[in-house]
Design a protein around this motif. Structure first.
Motif, PDB file in Angstrom:
ATOM      1  N   ILE A  87       0.849  -1.195   0.000  1.00 27.87           N
ATOM      2  CA  ILE A  87       0.000   0.000   0.000  1.00 27.87           C
ATOM      3  C   ILE A  87       0.883   1.243   0.000  1.00 27.87           C
ATOM      4  N   ALA A 130      -5.991   8.594   4.910  1.00 31.45           N
ATOM      5  CA  ALA A 130      -7.388   8.168   4.757  1.00 31.45           C
ATOM      6  C   ALA A 130      -7.480   6.723   5.245  1.00 31.45           C
ATOM      7  N   GLY A 131      -8.693   6.214   5.337  1.00 32.44           N
ATOM      8  CA  GLY A 131      -8.919   4.791   5.608  1.00 32.44           C
ATOM      9  C   GLY A 131      -8.281   4.308   6.899  1.00 32.44           C
ATOM     10  N   SER A 132      -7.614   3.145   6.813  1.00 30.45           N
ATOM     11  CA  SER A 132      -7.090   2.518   8.031  1.00 30.45           C
ATOM     12  C   SER A 132      -5.978   3.350   8.666  1.00 30.45           C
ATOM     13  N   LEU A 133      -5.299   4.194   7.889  1.00 29.36           N
ATOM     14  CA  LEU A 133      -4.231   5.021   8.481  1.00 29.36           C
ATOM     15  C   LEU A 133      -4.823   6.051   9.448  1.00 29.36           C
ATOM     16  N   ASP A 182      -4.396   7.069  -2.077  1.00 28.82           N
ATOM     17  CA  ASP A 182      -3.629   5.858  -1.737  1.00 28.82           C
ATOM     18  C   ASP A 182      -4.022   4.745  -2.695  1.00 28.82           C
ATOM     19  N   PHE A 183      -3.264   3.652  -2.677  1.00 31.20           N
ATOM     20  CA  PHE A 183      -3.592   2.517  -3.549  1.00 31.20           C
ATOM     21  C   PHE A 183      -2.853   1.271  -3.090  1.00 31.20           C
ATOM     22  N   LYS A 184      -3.353   0.146  -3.590  1.00 32.86           N
ATOM     23  CA  LYS A 184      -2.807  -1.164  -3.219  1.00 32.86           C
ATOM     24  C   LYS A 184      -2.257  -1.863  -4.456  1.00 32.86           C
ATOM     25  N   ASP A 193     -11.428   0.157  -7.281  1.00 32.53           N
ATOM     26  CA  ASP A 193     -11.510  -0.760  -6.130  1.00 32.53           C
ATOM     27  C   ASP A 193     -10.242  -0.685  -5.288  1.00 32.53           C
ATOM     28  N   ARG A 195      -7.728   4.975  -3.751  1.00 29.76           N
ATOM     29  CA  ARG A 195      -8.620   6.061  -3.331  1.00 29.76           C
ATOM     30  C   ARG A 195      -8.342   7.238  -4.248  1.00 29.76           C
ATOM     31  N   ARG A 248     -18.115   1.341   0.361  1.00 26.90           N
ATOM     32  CA  ARG A 248     -17.793   0.980   1.755  1.00 26.90           C
ATOM     33  C   ARG A 248     -18.622   1.792   2.742  1.00 26.90           C
TER      34      ARG A 248
HETATM   35  P1  TMP Z   1      -6.960   0.966   3.849  1.00 26.45           P
HETATM   36  O1  TMP Z   1      -6.894   2.423   4.189  1.00 26.45           O
HETATM   37  O2  TMP Z   1      -8.307   0.360   4.118  1.00 26.45           O
HETATM   38  O3  TMP Z   1      -5.830   0.193   4.477  1.00 26.45           O
HETATM   39  O4  TMP Z   1      -6.757   0.851   2.269  1.00 26.45           O
HETATM   40  C1  TMP Z   1      -5.616   1.376   1.615  1.00 26.45           C
HETATM   41  C2  TMP Z   1      -5.763   1.247   0.109  1.00 26.45           C
HETATM   42  O5  TMP Z   1      -5.756  -0.122  -0.271  1.00 26.45           O
HETATM   43  C3  TMP Z   1      -7.057   1.828  -0.448  1.00 26.45           C
HETATM   44  O6  TMP Z   1      -6.760   2.494  -1.662  1.00 26.45           O
HETATM   45  C4  TMP Z   1      -7.918   0.642  -0.730  1.00 26.45           C
HETATM   46  C5  TMP Z   1      -6.939  -0.463  -0.992  1.00 26.45           C
HETATM   47  N1  TMP Z   1      -7.389  -1.764  -0.499  1.00 26.45           N
HETATM   48  C6  TMP Z   1      -7.510  -2.818  -1.381  1.00 26.45           C
HETATM   49  O7  TMP Z   1      -7.262  -2.690  -2.588  1.00 26.45           O
HETATM   50  N2  TMP Z   1      -7.911  -4.029  -0.893  1.00 26.45           N
HETATM   51  C7  TMP Z   1      -8.186  -4.237   0.413  1.00 26.45           C
HETATM   52  O8  TMP Z   1      -8.551  -5.346   0.801  1.00 26.45           O
HETATM   53  C8  TMP Z   1      -8.050  -3.117   1.316  1.00 26.45           C
HETATM   54  C9  TMP Z   1      -8.357  -3.274   2.781  1.00 26.45           C
HETATM   55  C10 TMP Z   1      -7.655  -1.909   0.806  1.00 26.45           C
END
Ligand code: TMP
Ligand code: ASP
Length: 239
Positions: free
Chosen positions: A93, A99-102, A176-178, A197, A200, A216
């Protein structure tokens, strides 16, 4: 024409099929949407078509700038022909804005700029809820070698440096992105997908959310947001 043979994997958003070439797979994009480790389930109409198109455009941009990706070509609305990788069970990530979990885990307010960008790893394991890990866990669990970890970090930061301006030119902030990487004959190669997906994306002017957070968090206008990202990314529109 390359055709699907045997289904070898079904994930939450995609299925993988073999082809007649042992080195090539077909990645099929579904409309199924999940969140919070699949506790929330739904459908985002035509998401599979959007994510396939957006991923194709982004992988092409990255490949043109020297990033090795698994994409061979998009072969239909919902199918992409890809090289077969041995995926590292690691989610990478990259974060430019909190944002999100951070925000949840560290108490940093949403929207705070992160400079330099933050890099995180999660262990890809649904039963454990994809827990965050560090490089020392990756070494101890033998998920990747030191050389592979080094290459993954280098590629992830280069991808971020390429995608931030790519989205900015299209009126979006890459929050952000994964990413997921795999081994392909000894090389570290970018796999999976890059789409609303897995990123963000905020509108640069209004800061409105244009990604899976709309699903979400039940923000409404989910399909509209995905279509708008697709239009801006694929139609070369500039705003
Ligand atoms: P998070 O803030 O929920 O950790 O997510 C960080 C980024 O990762 C966000 O852009 C969404 C992406 N993500 C996925 O692609 N798959 C996942 O299972 C999760 C939890 C987040
Ligand atoms: N796709 C993930 C899940 O269902 C999480 C997410 O994207 O929020 O668990």
């Amino acid at each position: 024409m390359t055709e699907r043979r045997e289904q070898i994997y079904e994930g939450k958003a995609k299925r993988l099929y073999t082809t007649d070439d042992p080195d090539l797979l077909i990645q099929f994009f579904k409309d199924d949407a999940t969140a919070f480790n699949a506790q929330k389930r739904g459908t985002i109409l035509e998401k599979g078509i959007v994510n396939n198109k957006v991923s194709e455009r982004i992988f092409r941009h990255l490949a043109e700038h020297g990033i090795p990706t698994h994409m061979v070509e998009r072969i239909s609305d919902r199918e992409m022909l890809v090289k077969r990788l041995k995926i590292f069970p690691i989610e990478v990530i990259v974060r430019n804005v909190a944002a999100g979990s951070l925000t949840k885990n560290l108490g940093i307010p949403e929207g705070t700029e992160l400079d330099p960008p933050v890099l995180e790893f999660c262990y890809k394991n649904d039963a454990l809820g994809d827990p965050q890990i560090n490089e020392s866990h990756i070494r101890a669990m033998k998920l990747a070698t030191d050389a592979q970890i080094g290459r993954i970090k280098e590629l992830a930061l280069r991808i971020n440096a390429l995608l931030r301006p790519f989205f900015a030119e299209r009126g979006m902030i890459l929050v952000d992105f994964k990413l997921e990487f795999g081994d392909h004959g000894g090389d570290v190669v970018l796999g999976d997908e890059i789409c609303p997906d897995t990123c963000r994306l905020w509108d640069a002017r209004t800061r409105e959310k244009m990604d899976k957070d709309r699903f979400r968090r039940d923000l409404g206008k989910v399909e509209e947001a995905y279509q708008e990202v697709c239009r801006r990314v694929c139609e070369e529109a500039r705003v």
